[in-house]
Design an enzyme around this catalytic site. Structure first.
Site, PDB file in Angstrom:
ATOM      1  N   THR A  13     -11.902 -91.053  87.350  1.00  0.00           N
ATOM      2  CA  THR A  13     -12.268 -91.351  85.958  1.00  0.00           C
ATOM      3  C   THR A  13     -13.641 -91.993  85.827  1.00  0.00           C
ATOM      4  O   THR A  13     -14.377 -91.734  84.880  1.00  0.00           O
ATOM      5  CB  THR A  13     -11.231 -92.331  85.358  1.00  0.00           C
ATOM      6  N   ASP A  57     -10.603 -85.154  90.983  1.00  0.00           N
ATOM      7  CA  ASP A  57      -9.583 -86.076  90.507  1.00  0.00           C
ATOM      8  C   ASP A  57      -8.776 -86.451  91.757  1.00  0.00           C
ATOM      9  O   ASP A  57      -8.483 -85.580  92.580  1.00  0.00           O
ATOM     10  CB  ASP A  57      -8.680 -85.359  89.485  1.00  0.00           C
ATOM     11  N   ASP A  90      -5.474 -92.975  90.923  1.00  0.00           N
ATOM     12  CA  ASP A  90      -4.118 -92.441  91.116  1.00  0.00           C
ATOM     13  C   ASP A  90      -3.658 -92.470  92.577  1.00  0.00           C
ATOM     14  O   ASP A  90      -2.520 -92.821  92.860  1.00  0.00           O
ATOM     15  CB  ASP A  90      -4.014 -91.005  90.580  1.00  0.00           C
ATOM     16  N   THR A 292      11.678 -99.774 101.181  1.00  0.00           N
ATOM     17  CA  THR A 292      12.438-100.059  99.962  1.00  0.00           C
ATOM     18  C   THR A 292      11.764 -99.451  98.735  1.00  0.00           C
ATOM     19  O   THR A 292      10.538 -99.409  98.643  1.00  0.00           O
ATOM     20  CB  THR A 292      12.626-101.578  99.739  1.00  0.00           C
ATOM     21  N   GLN A 293      12.581 -98.976  97.794  1.00  0.00           N
ATOM     22  CA  GLN A 293      12.007 -98.483  96.536  1.00  0.00           C
ATOM     23  C   GLN A 293      11.793 -99.629  95.550  1.00  0.00           C
ATOM     24  O   GLN A 293      11.331 -99.407  94.443  1.00  0.00           O
ATOM     25  CB  GLN A 293      12.821 -97.337  95.939  1.00  0.00           C
TER      26      GLN A 293
END
Ligand code: ASP
Length: 357
Positions: A13, A57, A90, A292-293
């Site tokens: 960006t 990107d 990102d 771990t999530q």
């Protein structure tokens, strides 16, 4: 002599403009990017710039782009005191993690930054992010860079790159470092907490014993390992996950590693079909790492009954590593540590400060 900094533009960006027809953001020319920040000429350093021929990107990043960024830094390593990489936010945590593993015994700063609003936007966060990243990269003490690791600078905070996650798609404060404090905070002063900086002992990985330095001079040498194996997958557990899904993933042709994103402190279903599928993947030589999530905290296999079996089956604990860093570390280690014991012993060790041992 003024410190020399190489500014590398990969896309994102920060250097995008709005396509007048579609209104979508697309990359534009790097020279134009610099025209928007004439202030950087006032910094007490010499800045050279280089750019991806086709800025991208960061959603399009892959291991070949990682290598390209690594090669640019490696080739210019002796000519600069530091490196600032402009990159889309990102996947910045993934690239930053990958670069941290690529450069062993790094003695210079590699600082990633970007922005949430394009540089041409009136309210852009790009200027502060870029100017402060450059300022951090030129910090020297007794002729040596203060920061000697791969970092991300965003919205007044400097983080260890391999500890970060992108946590917000809108706020200027896009990143979080859930399990490690910021290395520096930018306010009226630039406050670098030196006690948090990476001062990893010189330790060539055992799988590269032949490279062991023989003299103190060689000991200062940076070592570059740019290869990554992309035959890996992230398997996020969710309530209702089916045998067909887990089995399809574990049986992907050529797959070498699985990052198992489990619940809480490393818990997963205890049904036979689940455990049997994972154990047969491990028996085939696939490396399975448990992360771990949760957005913070650590895997502690064996704490609950629901992870006892994973431990005994040979699932490797990712401890408090992020999924982003775990993926990059797995892709890196699969090149050098093929047997399970070596892989596991390096994965559970902090190689670049990416996990708490
Ligand atoms: N989609 C953009 C990218 O990652 C977002 C950003 O630059 O922050 O390239």
């Amino acid at each position: 002599m003024k410190p020399r900094i190489l500014l590398i533009y990969t896309g994102g960006t920060i250097g995008m403009i709005k396509d007048p027809e579609t209104q979508a953001l697309k990359s534009f020319n790097f020279d134009e990017l610099l025209l928007h920040i004439p202030e950087i000429k006032l910094l007490d350093c010499e800045i050279s710039t280089t750019s991806f021929k086709q800025p991208i990107d960061s959603s399009d990043m892959n291991i070949h782009h990682w290598r390209h960024i690594g090669d640019v830094i490696h080739d210019a390593y002796d000519d600069y005191e530091g490196f600032v990489v402009l990159h889309g936010s990102d996947t910045m945590s993934y690239t930053g993690s990958a670069l941290s593993f690529m450069f062993e015994n790094l003695t210079k700063p590699i600082i990633f930054t970007g922005s949430q609003l394009p540089i041409g936007d009136l309210r852009t966060d790009a200027k502060e992010n870029l100017i402060t990243s450059l300022q951090l990269a030129i910090q020297q003490e007794r002729g040596k860079p203060v920061i000697q690791e791969v970092c991300i600078y965003f919205e007044y905070q400097l983080y260890r790159a391999n500890r970060t996650v992108k946590a917000n798609a809108e706020h200027f404060e896009a990143f979080k470092s859930p399990n490690y404090p910021p290395l520096a905070i930018s306010g009226v002063m630039l406050n670098i907490d030196k006690s948090l900086l990476w001062q990893g002992d010189y330790d060539y990985l055992a799988f590269a014993k032949a490279d062991k330095p023989k003299t103190p001079k060689q000991k200062e040498r940076m070592f570059y390992r740019p290869e990554f194996v992309d035959k890996v997958v992230v398997l996020k557990i969710f309530p209702g996950i089916t045998q067909a899904v887990v089995s399809a993933i574990c049986n992907i042709e050529g797959i070498k590693g699985i990052i198992l994103e489990s619940y809480g402190s490393g818990n997963a279903p205890t049904e036979d079909w689940f455990l049997n599928t994972i154990v047969s993947a491990i028996k085939k030589g696939i490396k399975v790492v448990n992360v771990t999530q949760c957005h913070g905290g650590s895997v502690m296999m064996g704490k609950y009954e629901t992870s006892v079996q994973l431990l005994s089956m040979g699932v490797i604990s990712g401890k408090d590593i992020t999924t982003e860093a775990a993926l990059a570390k797995m892709m890196y280690l699969l090149n050098y540590a093929t047997d399970k014991e070596t892989f596991s012993s390096y994965f559970t060790k902090s190689l670049r400060g990416e996990l708490t041992e």
